[in-house]
Design a protein around this motif. Structure first.
Motif, PDB file in Angstrom:
ATOM      1  N   GLY A 170       0.559  36.619  35.715  1.00 10.03           N
ATOM      2  CA  GLY A 170       1.060  37.574  34.741  1.00 10.03           C
ATOM      3  C   GLY A 170       1.782  36.849  33.619  1.00 10.03           C
ATOM      4  N   PRO A 171       2.472  37.606  32.794  1.00  9.72           N
ATOM      5  CA  PRO A 171       3.205  36.980  31.694  1.00  9.72           C
ATOM      6  C   PRO A 171       4.345  36.110  32.250  1.00  9.72           C
ATOM      7  CG  PRO A 171       3.755  39.299  31.841  1.00  9.72           C
ATOM      8  CD  PRO A 171       2.640  39.040  32.821  1.00  9.72           C
ATOM      9  N   PRO A 172       4.741  35.089  31.525  1.00  5.38           N
ATOM     10  CA  PRO A 172       5.824  34.241  32.026  1.00  5.38           C
ATOM     11  C   PRO A 172       7.124  35.023  32.155  1.00  5.38           C
ATOM     12  CG  PRO A 172       5.261  33.652  29.765  1.00  5.38           C
ATOM     13  CD  PRO A 172       4.276  34.688  30.224  1.00  5.38           C
ATOM     14  N   ARG A 173       7.870  34.708  33.190  1.00  8.83           N
ATOM     15  CA  ARG A 173       9.147  35.382  33.410  1.00  8.83           C
ATOM     16  C   ARG A 173      10.221  34.663  32.612  1.00  8.83           C
ATOM     17  NH1 ARG A 173       8.943  36.153  39.934  1.00  8.83           N
ATOM     18  NH2 ARG A 173       7.231  37.625  39.960  1.00  8.83           N
TER      19      ARG A 173
END
Length: 92
Positions: A18-21
């Protein structure tokens, strides 16, 4: 007989990242000292300024003599630091 190859939609797929945290915040910077002026640098210690002036002669010396100057400056700065907070000797 089923083929579990990439064409089979029932085959398990690897997880999709997913998108970077966002990273957790770091510690907040230390608050400024209450006596710190608005953008004004602290007053320079004349003893330190005198020692640092010794570095100006490096430009006139060969590199082979720089180490001796650095060692002298270091020793003088240590002396100033050790006497920090004590009454300054009066100029005679």
């Amino acid at each position: 007989m089923t083929d579990d190859g990439p064409e089979n939609p029932a085959a398990p797929r690897p997880p999709v990242p997913g998108p970077p945290r966002p990273r957790p915040p770091t510690a907040p910077p230390a608050p400024a000292a209450p006596d710190a002026g608005a953008g004004e640098p602290p007053a320079a210690d004349p003893r330190v300024e005198a020692v640092l002036a010794d570095l100006e002669k490096l430009a006139e010396l060969p590199v082979s003599e720089h180490l001796a100057v650095y060692e002298q400056v270091h020793a003088k700065l240590r002396d100033v630091l050790q006497s920090a907070g004590q009454d300054r000797p009066s100029a005679s």
